[in-house]
Scaffold this motif. Structure first.
Motif, PDB file in Angstrom:
ATOM      1  N   ARG A  89       0.833  -1.199   0.000  1.00  0.00           N
ATOM      2  CA  ARG A  89       0.000   0.000   0.000  1.00  0.00           C
ATOM      3  C   ARG A  89       0.872   1.256   0.000  1.00  0.00           C
ATOM      4  NH1 ARG A  89      -3.793  -2.840   4.472  1.00  0.00           N
ATOM      5  NH2 ARG A  89      -5.351  -3.709   3.051  1.00  0.00           N
ATOM      6  N   VAL A  90       0.309   2.321  -0.558  1.00  0.00           N
ATOM      7  CA  VAL A  90       0.983   3.621  -0.533  1.00  0.00           C
ATOM      8  C   VAL A  90       0.193   4.550   0.376  1.00  0.00           C
ATOM      9  CG1 VAL A  90       1.778   5.595  -1.874  1.00  0.00           C
ATOM     10  CG2 VAL A  90       1.885   3.303  -2.864  1.00  0.00           C
ATOM     11  N   LEU A  91       0.870   5.114   1.361  1.00  0.00           N
ATOM     12  CA  LEU A  91       0.225   5.968   2.352  1.00  0.00           C
ATOM     13  C   LEU A  91       0.720   7.403   2.231  1.00  0.00           C
ATOM     14  CD1 LEU A  91       0.597   3.651   5.503  1.00  0.00           C
ATOM     15  CD2 LEU A  91      -1.260   3.677   3.815  1.00  0.00           C
ATOM     16  N   GLU A  92      -0.208   8.338   2.326  1.00  0.00           N
ATOM     17  CA  GLU A  92       0.174   9.743   2.422  1.00  0.00           C
ATOM     18  C   GLU A  92       0.498  10.024   3.884  1.00  0.00           C
ATOM     19  OE1 GLU A  92      -1.606  14.259   1.685  1.00  0.00           O
ATOM     20  OE2 GLU A  92      -2.970  12.549   1.947  1.00  0.00           O
ATOM     21  N   CYS A  93       1.663  10.596   4.123  1.00  0.00           N
ATOM     22  CA  CYS A  93       2.097  10.849   5.497  1.00  0.00           C
ATOM     23  C   CYS A  93       2.661  12.259   5.623  1.00  0.00           C
ATOM     24  CB  CYS A  93       3.175   9.841   5.918  1.00  0.00           C
ATOM     25  SG  CYS A  93       2.606   8.124   5.972  1.00  0.00           S
ATOM     26  N   TRP A  94       2.667  12.734   6.858  1.00  0.00           N
ATOM     27  CA  TRP A  94       3.336  13.992   7.172  1.00  0.00           C
ATOM     28  C   TRP A  94       4.695  13.672   7.766  1.00  0.00           C
ATOM     29  CZ3 TRP A  94       3.253  18.995   6.252  1.00  0.00           C
ATOM     30  CH2 TRP A  94       4.000  19.844   7.083  1.00  0.00           C
ATOM     31  N   ASP A  95       5.749  14.219   7.158  1.00  0.00           N
ATOM     32  CA  ASP A  95       7.116  14.016   7.628  1.00  0.00           C
ATOM     33  C   ASP A  95       7.417  15.109   8.651  1.00  0.00           C
ATOM     34  OD1 ASP A  95       9.833  13.896   8.043  1.00  0.00           O
ATOM     35  OD2 ASP A  95      10.333  13.561   5.930  1.00  0.00           O
ATOM     36  N   ARG A  96       7.469  14.730   9.916  1.00  0.00           N
ATOM     37  CA  ARG A  96       7.651  15.722  10.978  1.00  0.00           C
ATOM     38  C   ARG A  96       9.043  16.348  10.943  1.00  0.00           C
ATOM     39  NH1 ARG A  96       4.392  11.831  14.017  1.00  0.00           N
ATOM     40  NH2 ARG A  96       2.479  12.875  14.714  1.00  0.00           N
ATOM     41  N   GLU A  97      10.015  15.580  10.469  1.00  0.00           N
ATOM     42  CA  GLU A  97      11.383  16.104  10.461  1.00  0.00           C
ATOM     43  C   GLU A  97      11.595  17.084   9.306  1.00  0.00           C
ATOM     44  OE1 GLU A  97      15.706  14.154   9.678  1.00  0.00           O
ATOM     45  OE2 GLU A  97      14.513  13.251  11.288  1.00  0.00           O
ATOM     46  N   ALA A  98      11.200  16.691   8.097  1.00  0.00           N
ATOM     47  CA  ALA A  98      11.363  17.565   6.925  1.00  0.00           C
ATOM     48  C   ALA A  98      10.222  18.570   6.799  1.00  0.00           C
ATOM     49  CB  ALA A  98      11.453  16.717   5.658  1.00  0.00           C
ATOM     50  N   ARG A  99       9.146  18.330   7.548  1.00  0.00           N
ATOM     51  CA  ARG A  99       7.966  19.196   7.560  1.00  0.00           C
ATOM     52  C   ARG A  99       7.359  19.350   6.173  1.00  0.00           C
ATOM     53  NH1 ARG A  99       6.786  20.872  12.097  1.00  0.00           N
ATOM     54  NH2 ARG A  99       5.325  22.468  11.358  1.00  0.00           N
ATOM     55  N   ASN A 100       7.078  18.212   5.543  1.00  0.00           N
ATOM     56  CA  ASN A 100       6.356  18.216   4.265  1.00  0.00           C
ATOM     57  C   ASN A 100       5.611  16.891   4.103  1.00  0.00           C
ATOM     58  OD1 ASN A 100       8.319  16.345   3.545  1.00  0.00           O
ATOM     59  ND2 ASN A 100       9.533  17.821   2.393  1.00  0.00           N
ATOM     60  N   TYR A 101       4.780  16.839   3.068  1.00  0.00           N
ATOM     61  CA  TYR A 101       4.001  15.629   2.797  1.00  0.00           C
ATOM     62  C   TYR A 101       4.822  14.665   1.955  1.00  0.00           C
ATOM     63  CZ  TYR A 101       0.082  18.480   4.381  1.00  0.00           C
ATOM     64  OH  TYR A 101      -0.757  19.274   5.129  1.00  0.00           O
ATOM     65  N   VAL A 102       4.672  13.385   2.238  1.00  0.00           N
ATOM     66  CA  VAL A 102       5.395  12.353   1.498  1.00  0.00           C
ATOM     67  C   VAL A 102       4.449  11.189   1.191  1.00  0.00           C
ATOM     68  CG1 VAL A 102       7.676  12.897   2.461  1.00  0.00           C
ATOM     69  CG2 VAL A 102       6.184  11.259   3.654  1.00  0.00           C
ATOM     70  N   ALA A 103       4.866  10.361   0.254  1.00  0.00           N
ATOM     71  CA  ALA A 103       4.155   9.114  -0.046  1.00  0.00           C
ATOM     72  C   ALA A 103       5.060   7.968   0.378  1.00  0.00           C
ATOM     73  CB  ALA A 103       3.844   9.027  -1.537  1.00  0.00           C
ATOM     74  N   ILE A 104       4.534   7.075   1.195  1.00  0.00           N
ATOM     75  CA  ILE A 104       5.338   5.953   1.692  1.00  0.00           C
ATOM     76  C   ILE A 104       4.771   4.637   1.170  1.00  0.00           C
ATOM     77  CG2 ILE A 104       6.234   4.753   3.716  1.00  0.00           C
ATOM     78  CD1 ILE A 104       6.142   7.299   5.262  1.00  0.00           C
ATOM     79  N   LYS A 105       5.603   3.916   0.468  1.00  0.00           N
ATOM     80  CA  LYS A 105       5.244   2.605  -0.058  1.00  0.00           C
ATOM     81  C   LYS A 105       5.534   1.571   1.033  1.00  0.00           C
ATOM     82  CE  LYS A 105       6.290  -0.322  -4.099  1.00  0.00           C
ATOM     83  NZ  LYS A 105       7.053  -0.333  -5.386  1.00  0.00           N
ATOM     84  N   VAL A 106       4.477   0.992   1.588  1.00  0.00           N
ATOM     85  CA  VAL A 106       4.613   0.003   2.666  1.00  0.00           C
ATOM     86  C   VAL A 106       4.421  -1.378   2.048  1.00  0.00           C
ATOM     87  CG1 VAL A 106       3.794  -0.732   4.929  1.00  0.00           C
ATOM     88  CG2 VAL A 106       3.676   1.689   4.281  1.00  0.00           C
ATOM     89  N   VAL A 107       5.503  -2.106   1.931  1.00  0.00           N
ATOM     90  CA  VAL A 107       5.517  -3.377   1.202  1.00  0.00           C
ATOM     91  C   VAL A 107       4.994  -4.511   2.077  1.00  0.00           C
ATOM     92  CG1 VAL A 107       7.000  -5.009  -0.040  1.00  0.00           C
ATOM     93  CG2 VAL A 107       7.432  -2.547  -0.203  1.00  0.00           C
ATOM     94  N   ARG A 108       4.294  -5.440   1.464  1.00  0.00           N
ATOM     95  CA  ARG A 108       3.758  -6.600   2.185  1.00  0.00           C
ATOM     96  C   ARG A 108       4.886  -7.397   2.839  1.00  0.00           C
ATOM     97  NH1 ARG A 108       0.371  -9.357  -2.537  1.00  0.00           N
ATOM     98  NH2 ARG A 108       0.077 -11.010  -0.998  1.00  0.00           N
ATOM     99  N   SER A 109       4.573  -7.986   3.988  1.00  0.00           N
ATOM    100  CA  SER A 109       5.576  -8.740   4.757  1.00  0.00           C
ATOM    101  C   SER A 109       5.705 -10.164   4.237  1.00  0.00           C
ATOM    102  CB  SER A 109       5.188  -8.743   6.240  1.00  0.00           C
ATOM    103  OG  SER A 109       3.899  -9.327   6.404  1.00  0.00           O
ATOM    104  N   ILE A 110       5.908 -10.288   2.932  1.00  0.00           N
ATOM    105  CA  ILE A 110       6.093 -11.573   2.272  1.00  0.00           C
ATOM    106  C   ILE A 110       7.460 -11.545   1.601  1.00  0.00           C
ATOM    107  CG2 ILE A 110       5.248 -13.056   0.394  1.00  0.00           C
ATOM    108  CD1 ILE A 110       2.433 -12.104   1.106  1.00  0.00           C
ATOM    109  N   HIS A 111       8.188 -12.649   1.679  1.00  0.00           N
ATOM    110  CA  HIS A 111       9.597 -12.680   1.292  1.00  0.00           C
ATOM    111  C   HIS A 111       9.839 -12.123  -0.109  1.00  0.00           C
ATOM    112  CE1 HIS A 111      13.749 -14.000   1.105  1.00  0.00           C
ATOM    113  NE2 HIS A 111      13.479 -14.585  -0.047  1.00  0.00           N
ATOM    114  N   LYS A 112       9.090 -12.580  -1.104  1.00  0.00           N
ATOM    115  CA  LYS A 112       9.376 -12.165  -2.487  1.00  0.00           C
ATOM    116  C   LYS A 112       9.151 -10.673  -2.696  1.00  0.00           C
ATOM    117  CE  LYS A 112       4.860 -13.421  -4.504  1.00  0.00           C
ATOM    118  NZ  LYS A 112       4.197 -14.192  -5.601  1.00  0.00           N
ATOM    119  N   TYR A 113       8.176 -10.107  -1.990  1.00  0.00           N
ATOM    120  CA  TYR A 113       7.925  -8.673  -2.121  1.00  0.00           C
ATOM    121  C   TYR A 113       8.967  -7.862  -1.355  1.00  0.00           C
ATOM    122  CZ  TYR A 113       3.500 -10.145  -4.117  1.00  0.00           C
ATOM    123  OH  TYR A 113       2.540 -10.740  -4.917  1.00  0.00           O
TER     124      TYR A 113
END
Length: 403
Positions: A89-113
Motif C-alpha cells: 500500500r501507498v500511504l500519504e504521510c506527514w514528515d515531521r522532520e522535513a515538515r512536508n508531505y510524502v508518499a510511503i510505499k509500505v511493502v507486504r511482509s512476504i519474502h518475495k515482495y
C-alpha cells in the motif's frame, strides 16, 4: 561561580530540549488545532506526542494494518491511503522532520515482495546518485524496515496517467499533450538504459503526474446544443515510478516480464528480452493515451499475438521459428494458428474489432500528424533489433515538428 552555574543551566536546558524532541513535536499544518493567542499577540500551538501504534497482526495477504492518524515510526504520521497494489500500500504521510508531505510505499511482509523492495531501493539510490535533475524518475527520500515491512519514502506526486484516464472516462488525450508525456517518458527510459537498467514494467499506472491540479475546458457541443467539458492536467510534468521489477542488462532474461497489455512479442515467444522490451511498452502506452483505452486488451497469449498481427501485420518467420516450447503451440507451419486455435468466438470478435495502427490513430489524430504514426510503428517493430532506442526516438521528427 556565577559563570559556571549559568553554563550548567544552559547545558541542562539543552539536554531537556533533546529529550523532549524524542517524544514531542510541534503539530504540522495538516494536524494543528486552533491556535491560541499568547502574549503580545503571538500564537501558541499545541504539542503532539509521538505515540507508537499498538502492534497488530498483518492481514491474511501480508498488508500492514493501520488506522488514519497513527504514526508510522515517530517521524511519519499517516494521513490517508493513496493506493494499493500487489506489492503493498501507498500511504500519504506527514514528515515531521522535513515538515512536508510524502508518499510511503509500505511493502507486504512476504519474502518475495520484501526482496523486490530491496532491489527497488538499490535501483532508486543508483538513479538518484546519477541524476542531474532531468531524469523524470521519482525521488527516494528515505527507507526503513518497520515491523517486517520495507517502507520506501518518496516525494508526494499526483495521480497516475491511468487514474487520470479513468477519471475522465477514458477520453483520448490531445496529441500535443501526448507528445509532452512521450518526450519525458523517453528521457526517463533513456536515462535508465544509459545506466544499463531495464524497467520491464512500463504502463500508465507507473507514470505519475507531478501535480494533482486540473483545468476545465469546453469540448464539443452535443445534439441538444449543450457544451461538454473535459479536464486536462494543469501541468504536463510526469515522473516514472515502481522500479521493483527493474533488471540489469547482464542478468538472465529468460523469465516473463511486463504487465500483459504492454508485453513485447519476444517475451511471449520466449526469445529472451533486453532494452527493446521497454520501447515496445512505450509504444503501447502512447497508443493508449491517444485512444483512451489499451491497444491490446487481452489475457491470453494466442489472442494477444493475433491482435498484434491484426494491428501490425504478420509476425516475422525468423521469430516464430525460434519460439520456445511453451509458445510452439500457437503456431502451425510457422504461421499463427488463428482463428483455428481461438478459445472462443468472443475472442475472434475481439481481434476483428481492431484495425491497422494507422487507421486506429487517424480516428483521433488528424492526418497531418503522420509523424506520430511513424514513431509508433518504429517503437512497435516485431523484431526487437529493429526498434528505435530511447535516444533515437527522442530525435524523431514527431518531437521536432509539432505541426
Amino acid at each position: 561561580m556565577v559563570g559556571i552555574e549559568a553554563e550548567e543551566k544552559v547545558e541542562q536546558s539543552q539536554q531537556t530540549r533533546k529529550r523532549r524532541r524524542l517524544t514531542w513535536d510541534v503539530a504540522p499544518s495538516a494536524e494543528q488545532p486552533e491556535a491560541e493567542e499568547g502574549e503580545n499577540g503571538r500564537k501558541r500551538w499545541a504539542l503532539v506526542r509521538h505515540v507508537s501504534p499498538p502492534r497488530r497482526d498483518d492481514d491474511p495477504e501480508g498488508h500492514y494494518v493501520f488506522s488514519i492518524g497513527e504514526n508510522l515510526t515517530p517521524r511519519y504520521k499517516i494521513l490517508s491511503r493513496m493506493g494499493e497494489g500487489t506489492f503493498g500500500r501507498v500511504l500519504e504521510c506527514w514528515d515531521r522532520e522535513a515538515r512536508n508531505y510524502v508518499a510511503i510505499k509500505v511493502v507486504r511482509s512476504i519474502h518475495k515482495y520484501r526482496e523486490a523492495a530491496k532491489i527497488e531501493v538499490n535501483v532508486l539510490q543508483c538513479l538518484a546518485k546519477n541524476d542531474r535533475g532531468n531524469s523524470h524518475c521519482v525521488q527516494i527520500r528515505n527507507w526503513f524496515d518497520y515491523r517486517n515491512h520495507i517502507c520506501i519514502v518518496f516525494e508526494k506526486l499526483g495521480p497516475s496517467l491511468y487514474d487520470f484516464l479513468k477519471r475522465t472516462k477514458y477520453c483520448a488525450l490531445p496529441v500535443d499533450l501526448v507528445r509532452e508525456f512521450a518526450r519525458q517518458l523517453l528521457e526517463s527510459v533513456a536515462y535508465m538504459h544509459d545506466l544499463r537498467l531495464i524497467h520491464t514494467d512500463l504502463k500508465p499506472e507507473n507514470i505519475l503526474l507531478v501535480s494533482s491540479d486540473f483545468i476545465k475546458i469546453p469540448g464539443c457541443k452535443t445534439i441538444s446544443d449543450e457544451t461538454n467539458f473535459r479536464f486536462l492536467p494543469k501541468s504536463s510534468a510526469i515522473k516514472l515510478i515502481d522500479f521493483g521489477s527493474t533488471a540489469s542488462d547482464n542478468q538472465n532474461h529468460s523469465y516473463i516480464v511486463s504487465t500483459r497489455h504492454y508485453r513485447a512479442p519476444e517475451v511471449i515467444l520466449g526469445l529472451g528480452w533486453s532494452f527493446p522490451c521497454d520501447m515496445w511498452s512505450i509504444g503501447c502506452i502512447l497508443v493508449e493515451l491517444c485512444l483512451g483505452e489499451a491497444l491490446f486488451q487481452t489475457h491470453e497469449n494466442l489472442e494477444h499475438l493475433a491482435m498484434m498481427e491484426r494491428v501490425l501485420g504478420p509476425l516475422p518467420e525468423h521469430m516464430t521459428r525460434r519460439a520456445n516450447r511453451g509458445a510452439e503451440k500457437y503456431f502451425k507451419r510457422s504461421r499463427l494458428n488463428w482463428p483455428e486455435g481461438a478459445v472462443s468466438r468472443e475472442s475472434i470478435r475481439a481481434v476483428k474489432k481492431l484495425d491497422r495502427l494507422k487507421n486506429l490513430i487517424s480516428r483521433h489524430v488528424e492526418f497531418s500528424k503522420s509523424s506520430f504514426v511513424d514513431l509508433l510503428h518504429a517503437l512497435l517493430k516485431f523484431d526487437p533489433s529493429e526498434r528505435l532506442s530511447a535516444r533515437q526516438a527522442l530525435d524523431h521528427p514527431f518531437f521536432k515538428d509539432p505541426t
